[in-house]
Design a protein around this motif. Structure first.
Motif, mmCIF file in Angstrom:
data_model
loop_
_atom_site.group_PDB
_atom_site.id
_atom_site.type_symbol
_atom_site.label_atom_id
_atom_site.label_comp_id
_atom_site.label_asym_id
_atom_site.label_seq_id
_atom_site.Cartn_x
_atom_site.Cartn_y
_atom_site.Cartn_z
ATOM 1 N N ASN A 1 -99.510 57.877 61.246
ATOM 2 C CA ASN A 1 -100.379 58.818 60.317
ATOM 3 C C ASN A 1 -99.400 59.985 59.767
ATOM 4 O O ASN A 1 -99.008 60.781 58.267
ATOM 5 N N TRP A 2 -98.839 61.133 60.935
ATOM 6 C CA TRP A 2 -97.995 61.842 60.367
ATOM 7 C C TRP A 2 -96.841 61.875 59.411
ATOM 8 O O TRP A 2 -96.085 62.527 58.624
ATOM 9 N N PHE A 3 -96.472 60.917 59.333
ATOM 10 C CA PHE A 3 -95.368 60.290 58.457
ATOM 11 C C PHE A 3 -95.128 60.607 57.207
ATOM 12 O O PHE A 3 -94.619 60.931 56.163
ATOM 13 N N LEU A 4 -96.757 59.881 57.187
ATOM 14 C CA LEU A 4 -97.263 60.014 55.300
ATOM 15 C C LEU A 4 -97.683 61.256 55.220
ATOM 16 O O LEU A 4 -97.443 61.862 54.369
ATOM 17 N N ARG A 5 -98.357 61.554 55.946
ATOM 18 C CA ARG A 5 -98.792 63.830 55.589
ATOM 19 C C ARG A 5 -97.080 64.285 55.519
ATOM 20 O O ARG A 5 -97.348 65.216 54.398
ATOM 21 N N LEU A 6 -96.264 64.044 55.994
ATOM 22 C CA LEU A 6 -95.024 64.362 55.633
ATOM 23 C C LEU A 6 -94.817 64.242 54.505
ATOM 24 O O LEU A 6 -94.489 65.161 53.197
ATOM 25 N N GLU A 7 -94.844 62.766 53.781
ATOM 26 C CA GLU A 7 -94.370 62.666 52.774
ATOM 27 C C GLU A 7 -94.557 62.888 51.636
ATOM 28 O O GLU A 7 -94.589 63.597 50.622
ATOM 29 N N LYS A 8 -96.336 63.391 51.453
ATOM 30 C CA LYS A 8 -97.306 64.069 51.083
ATOM 31 C C LYS A 8 -97.061 64.887 51.174
ATOM 32 O O LYS A 8 -97.560 65.588 49.760
ATOM 33 N N GLY A 9 -96.271 66.099 51.262
ATOM 34 C CA GLY A 9 -95.900 67.662 51.262
ATOM 35 C C GLY A 9 -97.293 68.218 52.494
ATOM 36 O O GLY A 9 -97.446 69.329 51.993
ATOM 37 N N ASP A 10 -98.044 67.320 53.388
ATOM 38 C CA ASP A 10 -98.848 68.324 53.750
ATOM 39 C C ASP A 10 -98.115 70.315 55.056
ATOM 40 O O ASP A 10 -96.635 69.765 55.605
ATOM 41 N N ALA A 11 -98.253 70.850 54.274
ATOM 42 C CA ALA A 11 -98.423 72.187 55.055
ATOM 43 C C ALA A 11 -98.100 72.045 55.980
ATOM 44 O O ALA A 11 -96.127 72.524 56.468
ATOM 45 N N GLU A 12 -98.922 71.386 57.311
ATOM 46 C CA GLU A 12 -98.299 72.047 58.365
ATOM 47 C C GLU A 12 -96.972 71.163 59.325
ATOM 48 O O GLU A 12 -96.259 70.932 59.499
ATOM 49 N N ALA A 13 -97.085 70.008 58.368
ATOM 50 C CA ALA A 13 -96.402 68.862 58.789
ATOM 51 C C ALA A 13 -94.869 69.796 58.482
ATOM 52 O O ALA A 13 -93.922 69.036 59.062
ATOM 53 N N ARG A 14 -94.664 69.570 57.167
ATOM 54 C CA ARG A 14 -93.814 70.419 56.877
ATOM 55 C C ARG A 14 -92.659 71.258 57.118
ATOM 56 O O ARG A 14 -91.266 71.468 57.924
ATOM 57 N N SER A 15 -93.655 72.465 57.938
ATOM 58 C CA SER A 15 -93.008 73.094 58.851
ATOM 59 C C SER A 15 -92.747 73.406 59.919
ATOM 60 O O SER A 15 -91.826 73.585 60.406
ATOM 61 N N ILE A 16 -93.268 71.819 60.582
ATOM 62 C CA ILE A 16 -92.178 71.622 61.656
ATOM 63 C C ILE A 16 -91.193 70.991 61.667
ATOM 64 O O ILE A 16 -90.279 71.285 62.084
ATOM 65 N N TRP A 17 -91.591 70.373 60.145
ATOM 66 C CA TRP A 17 -90.035 69.999 60.281
ATOM 67 C C TRP A 17 -89.135 70.455 59.799
ATOM 68 O O TRP A 17 -88.029 70.332 60.834
ATOM 69 N N GLN A 18 -89.116 71.238 58.940
ATOM 70 C CA GLN A 18 -88.165 72.537 58.754
ATOM 71 C C GLN A 18 -87.433 73.300 59.774
ATOM 72 O O GLN A 18 -86.343 73.014 59.445
ATOM 73 N N LYS A 19 -88.682 73.564 61.029
ATOM 74 C CA LYS A 19 -88.606 74.264 62.137
ATOM 75 C C LYS A 19 -87.322 73.247 62.904
ATOM 76 O O LYS A 19 -85.775 73.823 63.529
ATOM 77 N N CYS A 20 -87.394 71.902 62.730
ATOM 78 C CA CYS A 20 -86.586 71.003 63.790
ATOM 79 C C CYS A 20 -85.957 70.873 63.247
ATOM 80 O O CYS A 20 -84.238 70.754 63.637
ATOM 81 N N VAL A 21 -84.991 70.688 61.472
ATOM 82 C CA VAL A 21 -83.950 70.492 61.395
ATOM 83 C C VAL A 21 -82.854 71.960 61.328
ATOM 84 O O VAL A 21 -81.860 71.414 61.685
ATOM 85 N N GLU A 22 -83.596 73.519 61.492
ATOM 86 C CA GLU A 22 -82.869 74.254 61.542
ATOM 87 C C GLU A 22 -82.470 73.930 62.926
ATOM 88 O O GLU A 22 -81.123 74.440 63.127
ATOM 89 N N ILE A 23 -83.345 74.233 63.842
ATOM 90 C CA ILE A 23 -82.773 74.195 65.212
ATOM 91 C C ILE A 23 -81.575 72.887 65.135
ATOM 92 O O ILE A 23 -80.680 73.215 65.647
#
Ligand code: ARG
Length: 526
Positions: free
Chosen positions: A187-209
């Motif tokens: 479900n969280w990946f679905l939210r990420l693919e749908k552009g959910d702001a919280e999911a996006r921001s966590i993902w973005q940080k993981c990418v940077e790290i």
């Protein structure tokens, strides 16, 4: 079939068929199966030709051998080689570590072999495009987000890749006890693919790290990959490729999911039942993008053999979509470490940084008088050579003794031989360096002289077979021939000094250029 100058010249002399180098040097430089004795039309470049039990054995003239060695030494041979791939282009997909996971030993192998293949095609005149298909999208991010939210003790900003990896491992341990976690992750990946702001921001940080960490590794390895689009880049490009599949009637519904079927393979999933996309769809969108952007003649995938089915399905799907480019999967074997393969999921990964630290420690032992910078070059060279020296398809066992061996089939052995050549060259007395036309070469000199021209063939063969090991093996043979010659012949101050220096310089030059193709540095002393 691509040939070198010498091979072409033999052809002009009507020497056709499989040109082989006889395993035993006493049968000449080239041997070819012929019905009867072949008469050369212009034989000034050949010392002698012998017809022995169905084979014509050709002994090249030392002058020809010296001429090719000179062209290699002064770089002129590059002009000839670069004609081979004129107007051809390729994209190579390599390295491709996964965000929020450690850069593992398998990605190291992909990076090393991929970069070497890139270099080999480049010297052959191909236009090369490297693309690092980072694993920065997919269901694993759903899992990771769940883990970060549930068990992450600190702010995401402050985490390291190790923290992320630990959380990922914990997710899999916990999911064994509580299956609902997997659903939550989806479900969280679905939210990420749908552009959910919280999911996006966590993902973005993981990418940077992760990127920060990966870039440190690339710096250390001296690798620079042209592009790093990564899987997430295709997020908005997948719908179009799915549409293409639908238009061509290639999509089937199966239990709510969209799949593509093949004649002799299991189907591949294009869209999951909850509407999320897959690794496969992203790879298909990647092909479409690469074709539209560069339209390369060839697309090379430097990925482990465990993804063979994925690649076969992918290439077949691309064909069904009408892409006519050539595809090749290098399918490298595993690196084993005593107990078997590593997997991040089980948390058994040997971290690359640990491997590098150990290599530096070992390099210090074998090169105690070298600078920090040179020790690093020896350490990294040893690790890389271990990946490159064996056929990429084979599994390799990581064995420190072999990796760092000064005598055996190792990077340090080649670097050491190069440094030995350099120390001879630095002592030279005969500055006129004139070599008499008519010479009688002794056995070790001749054996060494007869190695040089093969460099060109080996480059071509290595590219052709997507196997840098062809060059690696050749360099080992060259180094062995040099060391045999060195053990039996004095060089400086002898009346043969100039020609022995020529042999030494040619060896040094080929070792340097060959190692460079493999992405390995040389050191001037060791
Ligand atoms: N990130 C993937 C992995 O670690 C490798 C990606 C390889 N490239 C590709 N186009 N699928 O398994």
């Amino acid at each position: 079939m691509i040939r070198t100058k010498i091979q072409n010249w033999l052809l002009e002399n009507k020497i056709e068929g499989r040109l082989e180098h006889p395993a035993d040097k006493k049968f000449g430089d080239f041997s070819v199966r012929t019905g009867s004795e072949v008469k050369l039309t212009k034989n000034n470049l050949v010392d002698k030709v012998e017809f022995v039990s169905g084979f014509t054995n050709i002994y090249l003239n030392p002058e020809l051998l010296m001429d090719r060695a000179k062209k290699i030494k002064n770089g002129e041979f590059r002009k000839d080689l670069s004609q081979i791939g004129k107007n051809k282009s390729m994209v190579i997909d390599y390295s491709a570590p996964n965000i929020a996971k450690a850069f593992g030993i398998g990605h190291l192998r992909s990076t090393n072999i991929g970069q070497a293949i890139y270099n080999l095609y480049e010297i052959l005149g191909w236009k090369c495009i490297g693309d690092n298909h980072l694993g920065d999208w997919g269901t694993q991010f759903g899992k990771l987000i769940v883990a970060i939210k549930k068990w992450g003790e600190m702010e995401v900003d402050k985490m390291t890749v190790e923290d992320l990896e630990r959380l990922y491992v914990k997710f899999h341990q916990e999911a064994k006890k509580d299956e609902s976690l997997v659903e939550e992750g989806r479900n969280w990946f679905l939210r990420l693919e749908k552009g959910d702001a919280e999911a996006r921001s966590i993902w973005q940080k993981c990418v940077e790290i992760s990127l920060k960490e990966f870039n440190k590794i690339y710096d250390l390895l001296g690798v620079k990959i042209d592009y790093a689009y990564g899987e997430s880049f295709y997020e908005d490009k997948m719908a179009a490729v799915v549409e293409m599949l639908v238009d061509k009637n290639l999509i089937k519904e199966s239990q709510g999911a969209k799949i593509i079927e093949f004649e002799n393979m299991p189907p591949a999933m294009v869209e999951k039942s909850n509407g999320t996309t897959t690794y496969f769809t992203r790879d298909l969108a990647t092909i479409k993008y690469r074709v539209e952007t560069w339209n390369p003649d060839l697309m090379i995938y430097e990925i482990g053999a465990d993804q063979s089915l994925h690649c076969r399905q992918l290439f077949e799907a691309a064909r069904k979509l009408g892409f006519t480019n050539d595809f090749y999967h290098v399918a490298h074997g595993l690196i084993r470490w005593e107990g078997g393969k590593f997997s991040t999921r089980k948390g058994e990964t040997i971290h690359l940084s640990e491997v590098i630290d150990r290599a530096i420690k070992e390099a210090k032992k074998i090169a105690p008088n070298n600078s920090q910078e040179q020790i690093k070059a020896v350490a990294i060279g040893a690790i890389k050579f271990n990946d490159l020296a064996q056929d990429p398809k084979k599994d390799i066992v990581f064995d420190w003794k072999r990796v760092m061996s000064m005598e055996g089939n190792s990077g340090p052995y080649l670097q050491y031989t190069y440094a030995r050549c350099k120390s001879v060259i630095n002592k030279k007395q005969d500055t006129k360096n004139k070599i008499q036309k008519k010479q009688s070469w002794n056995e070790e000199e001749m054996n060494l002289l007869r190695e040089f021209y093969k460099f060109e063939e080996k480059i071509i063969e290595a590219a052709d077979r997507f196997a840098p090991s062809v060059v690696a093996e050749y360099l080992l043979n060259l180094a062995r021939s040099y060391n045999e010659f060195y053990a039996k012949n004095r060089i400086i101050g002898e009346k043969e000094e100039s020609r022995r220096l020529f042999l030494t310089e040619s060896t040094a030059s080929i070792l340097k250029q060959g190692l460079e193709l493999l992405g390995i540095e040389t050191v001037e002393k060791m």
